[in-house]
Design a protein around this motif. Sequence first.
Motif, PDB file in Angstrom:
ATOM      1  N   LEU A 144       0.774  -0.992   0.020  1.00 55.79           N
ATOM      2  CA  LEU A 144       0.003   0.137   0.084  1.00 55.79           C
ATOM      3  C   LEU A 144       0.861   1.321  -0.093  1.00 55.79           C
ATOM      4  CD1 LEU A 144      -3.190  -0.693   2.313  1.00 55.79           C
ATOM      5  CD2 LEU A 144      -2.904  -0.697  -0.176  1.00 55.79           C
ATOM      6  N   VAL A 145       1.929   1.308   0.750  1.00 51.64           N
ATOM      7  CA  VAL A 145       2.695   2.411   0.691  1.00 51.64           C
ATOM      8  C   VAL A 145       3.381   2.575  -0.544  1.00 51.64           C
ATOM      9  CG1 VAL A 145       5.057   3.067   1.465  1.00 51.64           C
ATOM     10  CG2 VAL A 145       3.623   1.972   3.176  1.00 51.64           C
ATOM     11  N   LEU A 146       3.656   1.591  -1.402  1.00 50.78           N
ATOM     12  CA  LEU A 146       4.170   1.662  -2.705  1.00 50.78           C
ATOM     13  C   LEU A 146       3.214   2.173  -3.661  1.00 50.78           C
ATOM     14  CD1 LEU A 146       6.310  -1.680  -3.217  1.00 50.78           C
ATOM     15  CD2 LEU A 146       7.339   0.639  -3.129  1.00 50.78           C
ATOM     16  N   ASN A 147       1.937   1.777  -3.464  1.00 49.29           N
ATOM     17  CA  ASN A 147       0.748   2.161  -4.185  1.00 49.29           C
ATOM     18  C   ASN A 147       0.886   3.502  -3.886  1.00 49.29           C
ATOM     19  OD1 ASN A 147       0.067  -0.472  -5.054  1.00 49.29           O
ATOM     20  ND2 ASN A 147      -1.608  -0.396  -3.673  1.00 49.29           N
ATOM     21  N   TYR A 148       0.857   3.997  -2.915  1.00 44.68           N
ATOM     22  CA  TYR A 148       0.432   5.182  -2.657  1.00 44.68           C
ATOM     23  C   TYR A 148       1.648   6.331  -3.226  1.00 44.68           C
ATOM     24  CZ  TYR A 148       0.658   9.869  -0.191  1.00 44.68           C
ATOM     25  OH  TYR A 148       0.713  11.372   0.066  1.00 44.68           O
ATOM     26  N   PHE A 149       2.909   6.055  -3.166  1.00 43.97           N
ATOM     27  CA  PHE A 149       4.007   6.670  -3.877  1.00 43.97           C
ATOM     28  C   PHE A 149       3.509   6.696  -5.205  1.00 43.97           C
ATOM     29  CE2 PHE A 149       6.209   6.384   0.368  1.00 43.97           C
ATOM     30  CZ  PHE A 149       6.265   7.524   0.626  1.00 43.97           C
ATOM     31  N   TYR A 150       3.161   5.553  -5.902  1.00 47.93           N
ATOM     32  CA  TYR A 150       3.054   5.501  -7.387  1.00 47.93           C
ATOM     33  C   TYR A 150       2.256   6.353  -7.786  1.00 47.93           C
ATOM     34  CZ  TYR A 150       2.502   3.373 -11.855  1.00 47.93           C
ATOM     35  OH  TYR A 150       2.486   3.222 -13.253  1.00 47.93           O
ATOM     36  N   LEU A 151       1.073   6.343  -7.025  1.00 44.32           N
ATOM     37  CA  LEU A 151      -0.302   7.062  -7.663  1.00 44.32           C
ATOM     38  C   LEU A 151      -0.075   8.597  -7.336  1.00 44.32           C
ATOM     39  CD1 LEU A 151      -3.477   4.990  -6.233  1.00 44.32           C
ATOM     40  CD2 LEU A 151      -2.689   5.473  -8.618  1.00 44.32           C
ATOM     41  N   ARG A 152       0.664   8.995  -6.270  1.00 46.02           N
ATOM     42  CA  ARG A 152       0.982  10.238  -6.261  1.00 46.02           C
ATOM     43  C   ARG A 152       1.741  11.023  -7.117  1.00 46.02           C
ATOM     44  NH1 ARG A 152       3.812  13.089  -0.793  1.00 46.02           N
ATOM     45  NH2 ARG A 152       5.449  12.692  -2.297  1.00 46.02           N
ATOM     46  N   THR A 153       2.857  10.323  -7.442  1.00 44.72           N
ATOM     47  CA  THR A 153       3.806  10.710  -8.561  1.00 44.72           C
ATOM     48  C   THR A 153       2.947  10.727  -9.846  1.00 44.72           C
ATOM     49  OG1 THR A 153       5.475   9.331  -7.272  1.00 44.72           O
ATOM     50  CG2 THR A 153       6.075  10.272  -9.440  1.00 44.72           C
ATOM     51  N   SER A 154       2.171   9.644 -10.125  1.00 51.30           N
ATOM     52  CA  SER A 154       1.519   9.629 -11.661  1.00 51.30           C
ATOM     53  C   SER A 154       0.520  10.660 -11.554  1.00 51.30           C
ATOM     54  CB  SER A 154       0.685   8.379 -11.511  1.00 51.30           C
ATOM     55  OG  SER A 154      -0.229   8.352 -12.585  1.00 51.30           O
ATOM     56  N   ILE A 155      -0.223  11.058 -10.365  1.00 51.17           N
ATOM     57  CA  ILE A 155      -1.118  12.243 -10.577  1.00 51.17           C
ATOM     58  C   ILE A 155      -0.350  13.740 -10.446  1.00 51.17           C
ATOM     59  CG2 ILE A 155      -2.840  13.549  -9.270  1.00 51.17           C
ATOM     60  CD1 ILE A 155      -3.835  10.511  -8.192  1.00 51.17           C
ATOM     61  N   GLU A 156       0.742  13.676  -9.862  1.00 47.48           N
ATOM     62  CA  GLU A 156       1.472  14.925  -9.656  1.00 47.48           C
ATOM     63  C   GLU A 156       1.726  15.136 -11.110  1.00 47.48           C
ATOM     64  OE1 GLU A 156       3.773  14.894  -5.560  1.00 47.48           O
ATOM     65  OE2 GLU A 156       4.820  14.553  -7.136  1.00 47.48           O
ATOM     66  N   GLN A 157       2.206  14.336 -12.137  1.00 54.39           N
ATOM     67  CA  GLN A 157       2.525  14.674 -13.375  1.00 54.39           C
ATOM     68  C   GLN A 157       1.469  15.340 -14.084  1.00 54.39           C
ATOM     69  OE1 GLN A 157       5.552  11.761 -15.943  1.00 54.39           O
ATOM     70  NE2 GLN A 157       3.300  11.071 -15.815  1.00 54.39           N
ATOM     71  N   ASP A 158       0.364  15.222 -13.886  1.00 50.70           N
ATOM     72  CA  ASP A 158      -0.666  15.982 -14.590  1.00 50.70           C
ATOM     73  C   ASP A 158      -1.033  17.304 -13.901  1.00 50.70           C
ATOM     74  OD1 ASP A 158      -0.926  13.560 -16.070  1.00 50.70           O
ATOM     75  OD2 ASP A 158      -2.586  12.797 -14.993  1.00 50.70           O
ATOM     76  N   LEU A 159      -1.115  17.138 -12.588  1.00 53.74           N
ATOM     77  CA  LEU A 159      -1.603  18.508 -11.692  1.00 53.74           C
ATOM     78  C   LEU A 159      -0.519  19.422 -11.557  1.00 53.74           C
ATOM     79  CD1 LEU A 159      -3.813  16.694  -9.024  1.00 53.74           C
ATOM     80  CD2 LEU A 159      -4.364  17.872 -11.089  1.00 53.74           C
ATOM     81  N   ASN A 160       0.669  19.125 -11.439  1.00 56.45           N
ATOM     82  CA  ASN A 160       1.935  20.208 -11.538  1.00 56.45           C
ATOM     83  C   ASN A 160       2.763  20.378 -12.871  1.00 56.45           C
ATOM     84  OD1 ASN A 160       1.230  19.877  -8.972  1.00 56.45           O
ATOM     85  ND2 ASN A 160       3.192  18.889  -8.293  1.00 56.45           N
ATOM     86  N   GLY A 161       2.398  19.478 -13.795  1.00 53.89           N
ATOM     87  CA  GLY A 161       2.879  19.820 -14.956  1.00 53.89           C
ATOM     88  C   GLY A 161       4.278  19.272 -15.135  1.00 53.89           C
ATOM     89  N   LYS A 162       4.783  18.483 -14.044  1.00 52.37           N
ATOM     90  CA  LYS A 162       6.164  18.187 -13.970  1.00 52.37           C
ATOM     91  C   LYS A 162       6.355  16.646 -14.515  1.00 52.37           C
ATOM     92  CE  LYS A 162       9.161  18.470 -10.494  1.00 52.37           C
ATOM     93  NZ  LYS A 162       9.505  18.735  -8.985  1.00 52.37           N
TER      94      LYS A 162
END
Lengths: 392, 443
Positions: A144-162
């Motif tokens: 679950l911890v890995l899931n969290y980091f993966y999903l957060r990074t994946s979404i950040e790509q879209d929301l922060n444009g980085k």
Amino acid sequence: MDQSVNQEILAKRNQIPGWVFKVFLALAAVGVVAFVVNARGERAEEVWQLFLVNFLFWTGVAQGGLVFSCILRITNARWGRGLLRISEGFASFTVVSLVLLLVLFIGQEFVLPYAHHHYHSPKDIWLNMNFVMARNVIGFSILLVLNYFYLRTSIEQDLNGKERIVRLKKLAPAVILVYALVFSLFAWDFMMSLDPHWFSTLFGPYYFIGSLIAAIGATIILSVPLKRYLGLDDYLSLHHYWDMGKILQGFSLFWVYLMFSQLLTIWYANMPEETGFVIKRVVDEPFRSFAWAILTCCFIFPFVSLLPRTHKIVTPIVVFIATVSFSGLWMDKFLLIIPSLTDELVFSINHFLITLGFLAGFVATFLLFVNRFPVIPFGDPYFDGKSKGGGH
Amino acid sequence: MSQMQQRPLTYARVTEDVVRMVDKPSKKWWALFLPTVALVGLGVTCFFYQVAEGLGVAGYRHPVFWGVYITDFVFWVGIAHSGTLISAILYLFRARFRMSIYRIAEAMTVFAVLTAGLFPIIHLGRPWNFLWLIPYPNSRELWINFKSPLVWDVFAVGTYLTVSSVFFVVGMIPDIAAIRDKVKETPRKIIYSILSFGWKGSNKEWLHYTRAYLYFAALATPLVLSVHSVVSWDFAMGNVPGWHTTIFPPYFVAGAIFSGLAMVITLTIPIRKIFHLEDYITLDNYDGMAKLIILTSCIVGYAYAAEFFMAWYSGSPYEWGQFVYRATGEYALFYWTMVICNCVVPIVLWWEKVRKNIKALFVISILINIGMWFERFNIIVISLSRDFEPGAWGIYKISFVEAGITIGSFAWFFMFFLLFVKTLPAVSIAEMKEILPVPKKGG
């Protein structure tokens, strides 16, 4: 990336009306009530068994969805980029799964025979309840911890444009490795060991590959209504479904391969400690018919019906086929678990309500996720923008 | 070499370079080719010595009657797997890194199956009776034993040889036609004309050709799984501790792809250097293969662990005894060689720097091949030397005849391979051109 695409996708957030969530949450609540009311009564065994079946199935789909996204990321697959967020959205249910895993141990006396039996060495070590709980809860929490980091990074790509693709490609193999290990533990501890004298080395892969196939089916099934409702036709074209259809067909062949590998090896050797498990499920009624239904739903039907191109690109047809395969994989979990715990095949309204509750809970968490976050991963470097009806 | 790299890849250069590869062999080539022929001679001599003396010289002692030959058989069938994986499965998945190497991998497949096919025959006491494995109508109305996995092998390997050869030959048609159009000398021209089946390169031909190729790929894909699964059943069907386990089919398939990819790397690295193919077989191609090696290494590692775990968990003293013996008994060195080469060494491939380092890859790929050879040896020999009955336990040692034939088999494989790179297009001209940018007018 085209800015208008970003704006368009971002505008699709929070578009799902509140009543939809209410309906699904109400259905989930019905399932919870049906379960809780019966969990200590006469029908306790029955509802706990169904709880176990559904827990393993839906947890598998939820995690399988994220694993599918990881696979797409590792292989730089452009073709499935548009579906990536939808499939990884399933993982929002894994948080619920952790709670359900803890609930499962409350009912250990009903579903885990080794909780109240004592076995000789080495099974007394491996099937010691404290050890079982510790390894599964810790393993799943790491996942679950890995899931969290993966999903957060994946979404950040879209929301922060980085662009975070490098980090994502580092996280993805970790998720897959831990998935294979933790889900093997699930398969051994919650399915195989229900019949404590039976064992099969292929059992872990059979479960985690089956879960991945179910997640691919669920991606097809859930993406179509989303596409209709949110107007995603520009992003999810017939090419996506064409390819998803091929993948599902290929995996149905792989599923039957894994099934057959176990069956043939056990049948040919004909050793009593191995065949008992199979005879109960494949030769003797009442489960025999069930086994044939599973073979039909998971392999024969999807494999044959997905051959023509039309069946892959016409969305109602491909959704129907995916639903059949998905249901087949649910029945597969049922058949792996129930005969170890009881000799009779009973169906009651509780079976229906509990399964419905899990389904509704799964869909509700998924919808919450895709409603909150961009449904198309437009920030991903391999995302090609609007589909122009061509190209892979 | 530096001069060549400065010239950008164009359609014309691709054709030129490939045609140059099939030019008259250099001294270097002869220096490689003649020793391989000599070593094939060594293998053949050992074989005839064995035929004359009997299988006793092959080191077979009670209770081990499957030894190095069966190990070699499984090893070579395994090597054959990556060819079809690269040419068929990766084709269906549209993985571009396959394009420069798939021809070499396909050739390797065909030659590896040819090598593998020898071993069941070498293993026979009366090799001239090998025909009895094939079902054919005969006056005594005798049939083979269809219930035996060894007979399934005949079908599996036979089918594989047929399909992979057809795939190989069909895939080369447009390229051979390109060579045919370039060569001048008469005998070569005739041979290439025959092999190109009158290819003209018209639109209609390409339409049918690409369609056919797709179907071949789809048909060949299940074969990647089926062949080595059947080979694994040679063991899994028998109730020998360490053999009879359900994970064998996918585990063998993964192991086969693992060793096959390693062999592709071992072979392409020298070829790339000798023929200056740095612009074709790029570091990204190696990166892709190395990633597949990581995946298959993980699957193989999972299988080792799952087998060990189940042997313990099952509570069967025979299974557990077998696995403890593998790790601590007389053959422990072989066992740990296998574990280190197959599970520990590939870990370094997780670093991109290593995946793109040609020297490191070359060493790793050879280690993997050693590890995979020992994997088969461990499964076969260690299990047989210790089964249920302690009174029947025994130790098996590799004899010089077996070693000679094994060395001969490697030479036999490399001999075919050397002939191939000098006579047939080792890099696909047509597919390389597909990934090049389209030339501009006047540019």
